[in-house]
Design an enzyme around this catalytic site. Sequence first.
Site, PDB file in Angstrom:
ATOM      1  N   GLU A   1      -0.516  -9.311  -0.657  1.00  0.00           N
ATOM      2  CA  GLU A   1      -1.948  -9.563  -0.424  1.00  0.00           C
ATOM      3  C   GLU A   1      -2.732  -9.527  -1.734  1.00  0.00           C
ATOM      4  O   GLU A   1      -3.678 -10.285  -1.922  1.00  0.00           O
ATOM      5  CB  GLU A   1      -2.488  -8.534   0.583  1.00  0.00           C
ATOM      6  CG  GLU A   1      -1.936  -8.799   1.985  1.00  0.00           C
ATOM      7  CD  GLU A   1      -2.144  -7.634   2.944  1.00  0.00           C
ATOM      8  OE1 GLU A   1      -1.861  -6.478   2.555  1.00  0.00           O
ATOM      9  OE2 GLU A   1      -2.594  -7.866   4.071  1.00  0.00           O
TER      10      GLU A   1
ATOM     11  N   GLY B   1       0.660  -5.019   0.854  1.00  0.00           N
ATOM     12  CA  GLY B   1      -0.516  -5.088  -0.013  1.00  0.00           C
ATOM     13  C   GLY B   1      -0.208  -5.759  -1.345  1.00  0.00           C
ATOM     14  O   GLY B   1      -1.101  -6.324  -1.980  1.00  0.00           O
TER      15      GLY B   1
ATOM     16  N   GLU C   1       4.788  -4.940   7.037  1.00  0.00           N
ATOM     17  CA  GLU C   1       4.076  -3.844   7.702  1.00  0.00           C
ATOM     18  C   GLU C   1       4.569  -3.623   9.131  1.00  0.00           C
ATOM     19  O   GLU C   1       4.528  -2.511   9.645  1.00  0.00           O
ATOM     20  CB  GLU C   1       2.566  -4.122   7.725  1.00  0.00           C
ATOM     21  CG  GLU C   1       1.877  -4.076   6.367  1.00  0.00           C
ATOM     22  CD  GLU C   1       1.848  -5.415   5.640  1.00  0.00           C
ATOM     23  OE1 GLU C   1       2.633  -6.326   5.989  1.00  0.00           O
ATOM     24  OE2 GLU C   1       1.043  -5.545   4.689  1.00  0.00           O
TER      25      GLU C   1
ATOM     26  N   ALA D   1       0.863  -1.178   0.000  1.00  0.00           N
ATOM     27  CA  ALA D   1       0.000   0.000   0.000  1.00  0.00           C
ATOM     28  C   ALA D   1       0.905   1.235   0.000  1.00  0.00           C
ATOM     29  O   ALA D   1       2.051   1.177   0.453  1.00  0.00           O
ATOM     30  CB  ALA D   1      -0.890  -0.026   1.228  1.00  0.00           C
TER      31      ALA D   1
END
Length: 259
Positions: free
Chosen positions: A113, A110, A133, A67
């Site tokens: 993911e 992300g 993260e 992200a």
Amino acid sequence: MSYEFILVNPQVAPFVGLIQLNRPKELNALNLQLMGEIKEALLQLDEDENIRAIIITGNDRAFAAGADIKQMAGRNAIDMLKIDQFSTWDSIRKTKKPIIAAVSGFALGGGCELCMLCDMIVASETAQFGQPEINIGVMPGAGGTQRLTRAVGKARAMEMVLTGNFITAEEAREAGLINKVVPVQLYLDEAIKMASKIAEKSPIAVQMAKESVLKAFDTGLQEGLFFERKNFYMLFATEDQKEGMNAFIEKRKPEFKNK
Ligand code: CAA
């Protein structure tokens, strides 16, 4: 439709659509707009009669490094709640056609993911998967503690999530996270080959089979078996079932019509 952060090729091969993440300077960091564009493109490809399988890729250096940290850094919990960025991910999960992630370089946070949201993953030897993260004071928010754990088991998932350690493509393959590892110049070709093979099958059977496999993540065994059985019986309402079985008996190649 024109996009800023992705490139879409609706026929990278017959019946195969391609979405390429295209923020190379930022290692394809997933900002809100980019995720929205992926969602839109997937909706279009999912509706397109000429598409039977979809590939999502990045570039050789990065599938996606997570992200967009710069976009998130100043936000508070209420901002995050209101923006509800992961509802976009929920719609991506609803794509009916199979999605293959073709991954090279970084697939982090992300990015990891996103590839786990796809149905299969083909990677280059240089791919690295991780949930780092924890290094920036947070934790995975788009499935990293759930899909990763189901794919690689508790011990490895804990290590990746709590230490931020990356795993190599080969380790990811051994752990069952990804399907194939190939040299870097071949990962996209390999994903196209896999997508093309799926595209030869009955699209309606592929859709129901995908739906049934995904059900295994959401239900207990008995309910999942019941769902599978209904989908299996339902396929006997299709012309493709008659064509597939008759072609086998007549020793010829089936011609599926998605009917
Ligand atoms: N968000 C925003 N920008 C990012 C980014 C990210 N996730 N990852 C990389 N970039 C940017 C860098 O800031 C840099 O930009 P500038 O040139 O403007 O400084 C550019 O991309 C290139 O990156 P690096 O110079 O850092 O490249 P490197 O080769 O030295 O390192 C890397 C590569 C190890 C991937 C490193 O960039 C990195 O650690 N990135 C962050 C990875 C990460 O923590 N991901 C998780 C994000 S949070 C998340 O994803 C939450 C969730 O569950 C959805």
